[in-house]
Design a protein around this motif. Structure first.
Motif, PDB file in Angstrom:
ATOM      1  N   PHE A 122       0.837  -1.194   0.000  1.00  0.00           N
ATOM      2  CA  PHE A 122       0.000   0.000   0.000  1.00  0.00           C
ATOM      3  C   PHE A 122       0.874   1.246   0.000  1.00  0.00           C
ATOM      4  CE2 PHE A 122      -2.293  -3.246   2.453  1.00  0.00           C
ATOM      5  CZ  PHE A 122      -3.491  -3.299   1.772  1.00  0.00           C
ATOM      6  N   PHE A 123       0.374   2.320  -0.615  1.00  0.00           N
ATOM      7  CA  PHE A 123       0.929   3.644  -0.389  1.00  0.00           C
ATOM      8  C   PHE A 123       0.212   4.174   0.836  1.00  0.00           C
ATOM      9  CE2 PHE A 123       1.494   3.649  -5.139  1.00  0.00           C
ATOM     10  CZ  PHE A 123       2.871   3.706  -5.127  1.00  0.00           C
ATOM     11  N   SER A 124       0.958   4.745   1.777  1.00  0.00           N
ATOM     12  CA  SER A 124       0.352   5.255   2.991  1.00  0.00           C
ATOM     13  C   SER A 124       1.053   6.534   3.425  1.00  0.00           C
ATOM     14  CB  SER A 124       0.465   4.201   4.107  1.00  0.00           C
ATOM     15  OG  SER A 124      -0.186   4.640   5.269  1.00  0.00           O
ATOM     16  N   PRO A 125       0.283   7.567   3.768  1.00  0.00           N
ATOM     17  CA  PRO A 125       0.922   8.794   4.245  1.00  0.00           C
ATOM     18  C   PRO A 125       1.525   8.581   5.629  1.00  0.00           C
ATOM     19  CG  PRO A 125      -1.445   8.945   4.507  1.00  0.00           C
ATOM     20  CD  PRO A 125      -1.170   7.655   3.786  1.00  0.00           C
ATOM     21  N   LYS A 126       2.544   9.359   5.941  1.00  0.00           N
ATOM     22  CA  LYS A 126       3.149   9.294   7.269  1.00  0.00           C
ATOM     23  C   LYS A 126       2.437  10.323   8.137  1.00  0.00           C
ATOM     24  CE  LYS A 126       7.417   9.402   9.815  1.00  0.00           C
ATOM     25  NZ  LYS A 126       8.849   9.574   9.797  1.00  0.00           N
ATOM     26  N   ASP A 127       1.867   9.878   9.238  1.00  0.00           N
ATOM     27  CA  ASP A 127       1.118  10.739  10.136  1.00  0.00           C
ATOM     28  C   ASP A 127       1.922  10.929  11.411  1.00  0.00           C
ATOM     29  OD1 ASP A 127      -0.902  12.232  11.260  1.00  0.00           O
ATOM     30  OD2 ASP A 127      -2.108  10.503  11.845  1.00  0.00           O
ATOM     31  N   GLN A 128       2.209  12.176  11.762  1.00  0.00           N
ATOM     32  CA  GLN A 128       2.977  12.429  12.981  1.00  0.00           C
ATOM     33  C   GLN A 128       2.048  12.530  14.178  1.00  0.00           C
ATOM     34  OE1 GLN A 128       5.170  15.950  11.804  1.00  0.00           O
ATOM     35  NE2 GLN A 128       7.032  14.730  11.767  1.00  0.00           N
ATOM     36  N   LYS A 129       2.516  12.001  15.309  1.00  0.00           N
ATOM     37  CA  LYS A 129       1.741  12.053  16.538  1.00  0.00           C
ATOM     38  C   LYS A 129       1.746  13.463  17.113  1.00  0.00           C
ATOM     39  CE  LYS A 129       0.922   9.436  20.685  1.00  0.00           C
ATOM     40  NZ  LYS A 129       0.909   8.081  21.125  1.00  0.00           N
ATOM     41  N   TYR A 130       2.911  14.101  17.072  1.00  0.00           N
ATOM     42  CA  TYR A 130       3.065  15.460  17.582  1.00  0.00           C
ATOM     43  C   TYR A 130       3.631  16.350  16.483  1.00  0.00           C
ATOM     44  CZ  TYR A 130       2.871  12.719  21.861  1.00  0.00           C
ATOM     45  OH  TYR A 130       2.504  11.830  22.827  1.00  0.00           O
ATOM     46  N   LEU A 131       3.240  17.616  16.465  1.00  0.00           N
ATOM     47  CA  LEU A 131       3.707  18.539  15.428  1.00  0.00           C
ATOM     48  C   LEU A 131       5.216  18.766  15.481  1.00  0.00           C
ATOM     49  CD1 LEU A 131       0.870  21.216  15.522  1.00  0.00           C
ATOM     50  CD2 LEU A 131       1.253  19.442  13.814  1.00  0.00           C
ATOM     51  N   THR A 132       5.806  18.656  16.655  1.00  0.00           N
ATOM     52  CA  THR A 132       7.225  18.984  16.810  1.00  0.00           C
ATOM     53  C   THR A 132       8.136  17.762  16.835  1.00  0.00           C
ATOM     54  OG1 THR A 132       6.957  18.989  19.204  1.00  0.00           O
ATOM     55  CG2 THR A 132       6.735  21.113  18.060  1.00  0.00           C
ATOM     56  N   GLY A 133       7.629  16.586  16.535  1.00  0.00           N
ATOM     57  CA  GLY A 133       8.463  15.387  16.619  1.00  0.00           C
ATOM     58  C   GLY A 133       8.339  14.495  15.402  1.00  0.00           C
ATOM     59  N   ASN A 134       9.095  13.403  15.428  1.00  0.00           N
ATOM     60  CA  ASN A 134       9.067  12.435  14.334  1.00  0.00           C
ATOM     61  C   ASN A 134       8.256  11.195  14.673  1.00  0.00           C
ATOM     62  OD1 ASN A 134      10.636  13.935  12.602  1.00  0.00           O
ATOM     63  ND2 ASN A 134      12.540  13.140  13.437  1.00  0.00           N
ATOM     64  N   ARG A 135       7.683  11.137  15.845  1.00  0.00           N
ATOM     65  CA  ARG A 135       6.937   9.954  16.260  1.00  0.00           C
ATOM     66  C   ARG A 135       5.646   9.816  15.451  1.00  0.00           C
ATOM     67  NH1 ARG A 135       5.543   8.780  22.497  1.00  0.00           N
ATOM     68  NH2 ARG A 135       4.852   6.673  22.118  1.00  0.00           N
ATOM     69  N   SER A 136       5.413   8.621  14.929  1.00  0.00           N
ATOM     70  CA  SER A 136       4.228   8.370  14.105  1.00  0.00           C
ATOM     71  C   SER A 136       3.011   8.058  14.957  1.00  0.00           C
ATOM     72  CB  SER A 136       4.482   7.188  13.164  1.00  0.00           C
ATOM     73  OG  SER A 136       5.476   7.514  12.243  1.00  0.00           O
ATOM     74  N   ASN A 137       1.851   8.504  14.478  1.00  0.00           N
ATOM     75  CA  ASN A 137       0.587   8.180  15.122  1.00  0.00           C
ATOM     76  C   ASN A 137       0.062   6.893  14.498  1.00  0.00           C
ATOM     77  OD1 ASN A 137      -1.800   8.148  16.477  1.00  0.00           O
ATOM     78  ND2 ASN A 137      -2.713   9.839  15.354  1.00  0.00           N
ATOM     79  N   ARG A 138       0.011   5.817  15.269  1.00  0.00           N
ATOM     80  CA  ARG A 138      -0.422   4.525  14.737  1.00  0.00           C
ATOM     81  C   ARG A 138      -1.607   3.954  15.508  1.00  0.00           C
ATOM     82  NH1 ARG A 138       5.442   3.172  14.998  1.00  0.00           N
ATOM     83  NH2 ARG A 138       6.329   3.822  13.020  1.00  0.00           N
ATOM     84  N   ALA A 139      -2.400   4.818  16.134  1.00  0.00           N
ATOM     85  CA  ALA A 139      -3.553   4.361  16.909  1.00  0.00           C
ATOM     86  C   ALA A 139      -4.763   4.174  15.995  1.00  0.00           C
ATOM     87  CB  ALA A 139      -3.873   5.361  18.000  1.00  0.00           C
TER      88      ALA A 139
END
Length: 126
Positions: A64-81
């Motif tokens: 799949f193509f999938s966008p990268k969603d950040q958990k926080y605006l100031t970090g690199n942590r991905s939101n995977r919930a």
């Protein structure tokens, strides 16, 4: 899309980056016209993924193509919930080289995302 018996879509990491991803970013292919659909994997439940794949098969591996969603605006942590749980990355990132004669790093690939049902950190592996 109906595939002939014995057909397997098994691109290498280099083929995925150099042919599919770069062509999509450049706007030369549309995922709906090709073999890789575009969905937000990290917001999807694992039992919904087979139905989202453009290639229908009994294979457990999907692309799949999938966008990268950040958990926080100031970090690199991905939101995977997701509604039912969360995706957790495991393993190390692997470097992906290019097809050209001069080896260059084209991108990285997470080895595995494992789905855990319920809330972190007490989720059950699915």
């Amino acid at each position: 899309m109906e595939l002939p018996p014995g057909f397997r879509f098994r691109p290498t990491d280099v083929e995925l980056v150099n042919h599919y991803l770069e062509e999509k970013i450049a706007g030369r292919i549309k995922s709906a016209d090709e073999v890789i659909s575009e969905i937000d994997i990290c917001k999807s439940e694992p039992w919904d993924l087979p139905g989202s794949s453009l290639i229908k098969s009994d294979d457990s591996e999907r692309f799949f193509f999938s966008p990268k969603d950040q958990k926080y605006l100031t970090g690199n942590r991905s939101n995977r919930a997701t509604k039912a749980g969360y995706w957790k990355a495991t393993g190390k990132d692997r470097m992906i080289g290019s097809i050209s004669r001069v080896p260059t790093i084209r991108g990285t690939k997470k080895k595995t995302l494992v789905f855990y049902q319920d809330c972190a950190p007490r989720g059950r592996s699915h």
